[in-house]
Design a protein around this motif. Structure first.
Motif, PDB file in Angstrom:
ATOM      1  N   TYR A 308       0.691  -1.177   0.017  1.00 20.44           N
ATOM      2  CA  TYR A 308      -0.046   0.103  -0.004  1.00 20.44           C
ATOM      3  C   TYR A 308       0.803   1.148  -0.007  1.00 20.44           C
ATOM      4  CZ  TYR A 308      -4.166   2.793   0.529  1.00 20.44           C
ATOM      5  OH  TYR A 308      -5.300   3.483   0.253  1.00 20.44           O
ATOM      6  N   SER A 309       0.970   1.667  -1.094  1.00 19.13           N
ATOM      7  CA  SER A 309       2.026   2.862  -1.398  1.00 19.13           C
ATOM      8  C   SER A 309       1.438   4.150  -1.638  1.00 19.13           C
ATOM      9  CB  SER A 309       3.033   2.412  -2.470  1.00 19.13           C
ATOM     10  OG  SER A 309       3.624   1.195  -2.448  1.00 19.13           O
ATOM     11  N   VAL A 310       1.911   5.107  -1.003  1.00 17.73           N
ATOM     12  CA  VAL A 310       1.225   6.425  -0.996  1.00 17.73           C
ATOM     13  C   VAL A 310       2.117   7.695  -1.262  1.00 17.73           C
ATOM     14  CG1 VAL A 310      -0.518   5.972   0.929  1.00 17.73           C
ATOM     15  CG2 VAL A 310       1.631   6.993   1.475  1.00 17.73           C
ATOM     16  N   LEU A 311       1.763   8.631  -1.844  1.00 20.61           N
ATOM     17  CA  LEU A 311       2.503   9.720  -2.064  1.00 20.61           C
ATOM     18  C   LEU A 311       2.586  10.867  -1.289  1.00 20.61           C
ATOM     19  CD1 LEU A 311       2.040  10.127  -6.078  1.00 20.61           C
ATOM     20  CD2 LEU A 311       4.175   9.258  -4.793  1.00 20.61           C
ATOM     21  N   ALA A 312       3.701  11.448  -0.903  1.00 27.63           N
ATOM     22  CA  ALA A 312       3.769  12.544   0.022  1.00 27.63           C
ATOM     23  C   ALA A 312       3.788  13.798  -1.036  1.00 27.63           C
ATOM     24  CB  ALA A 312       4.925  12.497   1.094  1.00 27.63           C
ATOM     25  N   ARG A 313       3.762  14.919  -0.482  1.00 24.46           N
ATOM     26  CA  ARG A 313       3.845  16.138  -1.375  1.00 24.46           C
ATOM     27  C   ARG A 313       5.152  16.364  -1.763  1.00 24.46           C
ATOM     28  NH1 ARG A 313       3.152  20.891   1.719  1.00 24.46           N
ATOM     29  NH2 ARG A 313       1.649  19.755   2.842  1.00 24.46           N
ATOM     30  N   ASP A 314       6.110  15.983  -1.050  1.00 27.84           N
ATOM     31  CA  ASP A 314       7.796  16.228  -1.559  1.00 27.84           C
ATOM     32  C   ASP A 314       8.612  15.125  -0.919  1.00 27.84           C
ATOM     33  OD1 ASP A 314       8.120  17.560   0.747  1.00 27.84           O
ATOM     34  OD2 ASP A 314       7.736  19.555  -0.410  1.00 27.84           O
ATOM     35  N   GLY A 315       9.827  15.339  -1.045  1.00 26.75           N
ATOM     36  CA  GLY A 315      10.813  14.345  -0.303  1.00 26.75           C
ATOM     37  C   GLY A 315      11.056  14.797   1.279  1.00 26.75           C
ATOM     38  N   ILE A 316      10.840  15.895   1.499  1.00 27.24           N
ATOM     39  CA  ILE A 316      11.127  16.295   2.893  1.00 27.24           C
ATOM     40  C   ILE A 316       9.831  16.026   3.807  1.00 27.24           C
ATOM     41  CG2 ILE A 316      11.114  18.511   4.391  1.00 27.24           C
ATOM     42  CD1 ILE A 316      12.627  19.883   1.696  1.00 27.24           C
ATOM     43  N   GLU A 317       8.661  16.161   3.274  1.00 32.11           N
ATOM     44  CA  GLU A 317       7.421  15.949   3.877  1.00 32.11           C
ATOM     45  C   GLU A 317       7.173  14.376   3.981  1.00 32.11           C
ATOM     46  OE1 GLU A 317       4.140  18.202   3.741  1.00 32.11           O
ATOM     47  OE2 GLU A 317       2.547  16.621   3.939  1.00 32.11           O
ATOM     48  N   ARG A 318       7.869  13.531   3.018  1.00 32.43           N
ATOM     49  CA  ARG A 318       7.991  12.240   3.145  1.00 32.43           C
ATOM     50  C   ARG A 318       8.809  11.761   4.310  1.00 32.43           C
ATOM     51  NH1 ARG A 318      10.488   8.175  -1.365  1.00 32.43           N
ATOM     52  NH2 ARG A 318      12.427   9.510  -1.149  1.00 32.43           N
ATOM     53  N   ILE A 366       7.286   8.856  -2.876  1.00 31.73           N
ATOM     54  CA  ILE A 366       6.558   7.579  -2.480  1.00 31.73           C
ATOM     55  C   ILE A 366       6.939   6.857  -1.105  1.00 31.73           C
ATOM     56  CG2 ILE A 366       7.914   5.588  -3.760  1.00 31.73           C
ATOM     57  CD1 ILE A 366       4.917   4.916  -4.834  1.00 31.73           C
ATOM     58  N   PHE A 367       6.024   6.158  -0.420  1.00 32.05           N
ATOM     59  CA  PHE A 367       6.566   5.223   0.707  1.00 32.05           C
ATOM     60  C   PHE A 367       5.377   4.325   0.908  1.00 32.05           C
ATOM     61  CE2 PHE A 367       4.601   7.373   4.722  1.00 32.05           C
ATOM     62  CZ  PHE A 367       4.148   8.443   4.066  1.00 32.05           C
ATOM     63  N   SER A 368       5.558   3.204   1.642  1.00 30.21           N
ATOM     64  CA  SER A 368       4.525   2.093   1.560  1.00 30.21           C
ATOM     65  C   SER A 368       4.203   2.131   3.396  1.00 30.21           C
ATOM     66  CB  SER A 368       5.059   0.748   0.933  1.00 30.21           C
ATOM     67  OG  SER A 368       5.437   0.875  -0.281  1.00 30.21           O
ATOM     68  N   LEU A 369       3.004   1.812   3.439  1.00 31.68           N
ATOM     69  CA  LEU A 369       2.433   1.540   4.886  1.00 31.68           C
ATOM     70  C   LEU A 369       2.450   0.197   4.970  1.00 31.68           C
ATOM     71  CD1 LEU A 369      -0.410   4.146   4.712  1.00 31.68           C
ATOM     72  CD2 LEU A 369       1.979   4.673   5.579  1.00 31.68           C
ATOM     73  N   PRO A 370       2.380  -0.145   6.261  1.00 28.72           N
ATOM     74  CA  PRO A 370       2.232  -1.840   6.536  1.00 28.72           C
ATOM     75  C   PRO A 370       1.063  -2.293   5.888  1.00 28.72           C
ATOM     76  CG  PRO A 370       2.566  -0.646   8.706  1.00 28.72           C
ATOM     77  CD  PRO A 370       2.465   0.633   7.551  1.00 28.72           C
ATOM     78  N   MET A 371       1.163  -3.458   5.355  1.00 28.75           N
ATOM     79  CA  MET A 371       0.057  -4.136   4.716  1.00 28.75           C
ATOM     80  C   MET A 371      -0.037  -5.465   4.453  1.00 28.75           C
ATOM     81  SD  MET A 371      -2.636  -3.370   2.877  1.00 28.75           S
ATOM     82  CE  MET A 371      -3.728  -4.326   1.646  1.00 28.75           C
ATOM     83  N   HIS A 372      -0.853  -6.211   5.045  1.00 28.46           N
ATOM     84  CA  HIS A 372      -1.239  -7.622   5.099  1.00 28.46           C
ATOM     85  C   HIS A 372      -2.453  -7.958   5.248  1.00 28.46           C
ATOM     86  CE1 HIS A 372      -1.082  -7.888   9.441  1.00 28.46           C
ATOM     87  NE2 HIS A 372       0.231  -6.809   9.371  1.00 28.46           N
ATOM     88  N   PRO A 373      -2.905  -9.167   5.238  1.00 28.64           N
ATOM     89  CA  PRO A 373      -4.269  -9.289   5.243  1.00 28.64           C
ATOM     90  C   PRO A 373      -4.907  -9.359   6.852  1.00 28.64           C
ATOM     91  CG  PRO A 373      -3.257 -11.289   4.099  1.00 28.64           C
ATOM     92  CD  PRO A 373      -2.218 -10.402   4.572  1.00 28.64           C
ATOM     93  N   TYR A 374      -3.814  -9.638   7.884  1.00 34.73           N
ATOM     94  CA  TYR A 374      -4.082  -9.490   9.153  1.00 34.73           C
ATOM     95  C   TYR A 374      -4.005  -8.189   9.897  1.00 34.73           C
ATOM     96  CZ  TYR A 374      -4.283 -14.233   7.353  1.00 34.73           C
ATOM     97  OH  TYR A 374      -4.412 -15.234   6.585  1.00 34.73           O
TER      98      TYR A 374
END
Ligand SMILES: *Cc1c(COP(=O)(O)O)cnc(C)c1O
Length: 390
Positions: A308-318, A366-374
């Motif tokens: 589950y990958s989301v986009l921040a506004r820019d690198g600093i905010e990421r 971009i960065f990805s949040l924890p993602m799994h079925p459980y």
């Protein structure tokens, strides 16, 4: 909190896995045991292809499919830079040249318009087709453009309709790198069946994961299937000690097939659970007060949600957002911090920063949040609260 919780899954099927592994210990066929053919048959049905050829990893699946197409020095293959190194690596490993198309900023998958302009560059021998760049260092080498490897990034299939028709028109083959997308769908057809040949990985963290390295090739093409199977067993011919081509030791081992057969029982349910988790993230983070842009699944697509990958506004905010999550013990990962065309291993190709601006921009945001079925509702609610600074 875990980024991917394999322990929660194991708890549900521990007995089945032990039964399956015990069967292997009892029959003792650690190489090419009966579990291999059983897994191939079941996954071919799952993916909707005529053939499935088990192999040792997703990377080897790509390698075998390129070898089966006769790829070698003098050849060029188009692929995406916004992914894991494996597709470009397999192309380069065989002495061919990976040529990078840019990506679509919404799906993060290879952009058919960029592919079209590269095909055009090769046809004309000119380095610039619209906004997309093929370095002169590549064009000067007078390579033969042979095929395309599209990647189904984060579980979402690439846009195969235009890619397949362009390829057909230009006499190119298409390989689907479905390492992250096993179980996903494109207009009612399953991942691994969307191109001339599909390659997947069962690396433990992939949607369907083994307990070690494992992979599979899928195709409807009888001849391709025969070649890939032979190549995976040292170029074997009609019997074990007849070698009719140079291949690799690329077999899947029986223990991994046994683990996968046990895990396959849960897989359809887990795909549904992933849909629910992704839906809940969108509910929590899809509004105007969210500091991130959630992934979009176009009409007609079904994602296996490898990430589950989301986009921040820019690198600093990421960096700020990741830091804030980290302080709360919430793991995040950047897929991918450096696009493949800028990796040192491929510096010889002559790509420079700025050549593929969409890929480069996404890799900064971009960065990805924890993602799994459980994943639990409360965990996701907490992640959203930390991101929104509530
Ligand atoms: C994981 C991955 C691979 C390689 O799979 P392995 O089984 O680790 O060799 C190839 N392509 C993509 C897009 C991947 O994510």
């Amino acid at each position: 909190m875990r980024f991917i919780d394999l322990a929660a899954q194991q708890k549900r099927i521990r007995d089945d896995i032990e039964t399956r592994l015990k069967a292997v210990l009892d029959h003792g066929q650690y190489i090419m045991g009966p579990e291999i053919a059983e897994l191939e048959a079941r996954l071919a049905i799952f993916a909707g292809t005529k053939h499935a050829i088990a192999c040792s990893s997703g990377t080897d699946a790509l390698l075998l499919s390129l070898m089966a197409h006769g790829i070698g020095p003098g050849d060029a293959v188009i692929t995406t830079p916004f992914t894991f190194i494996a597709p470009a690596e397999a192309i380069a490993f065989l002495g061919a040249v990976p040529v990078f198309a840019d990506i679509d900023p919404v799906t993060f998958n290879i952009d058919p318009a960029s592919v079209a302009s590269i095909i055009d560059c090769f046809a004309k021998g000119a380095g610039r087709g619209g906004p997309f760049v093929v370095p002169q260092t590549i064009l000067q080498r007078k390579l033969r453009l042979r095929g395309i490897i599209a990647v189904d990034l984060f579980g979402l299939p690439a846009d195969y309709s235009p890619i397949m028709s362009m390829a057909k028109e230009s006499g190119l083959f298409v390989i689907e790198d479905a390492a992250q997308s096993f179980g996903s769908e494109y207009f009612g057809r399953k991942a691994c069946s969307l191109a001339d040949c599909g390659c997947t990985s069962f690396f433990p963290a992939k949607p369907l994961g083994a307990y070690g390295d494992a992979g599979m090739c899928f195709t409807n093409d009888d001849e391709l299937a025969v070649r890939m199977r032979s190549l995976s067993i040292h170029g074997q011919g009609a019997d074990r000690y007849e070698n009719i081509r140079i291949g690799i030791n690329g077999r899947l081992d029986t223990m991994q097939a046994a683990v996968l057969l046990a895990k396959l029982e849960l897989f359809p349910e887990e795909l549904e659970l992933r849909q629910q988790r992704a839906g809940y993230y969108r509910q929590l983070l899809g509004d105007a007060s969210s500091p991130v842009i959630c992934p979009t699944i176009p009409e007609g697509y079904f994602s296996s949600w490898a990430q589950y990958s989301v986009l921040a506004r820019d690198g600093i905010e990421r960096s700020d957002l990741q830091e804030r999550l980290k302080e709360e013990g919430i793991p995040t990962v950047i897929y991918y911090p450096k696009p493949v065309h800028l990796q040192r291993a491929l510096a010889d190709l002559g790509y420079r920063e700025g050549d593929l601006p969409v890929s480069e921009g996404c890799s900064r945001r971009i960065f990805s949040l924890p993602m799994h079925p459980y994943l639990e509702n409360e965990d996701q609610e907490w992640i959203a609260a930390v991101l929104k600074n509530n």
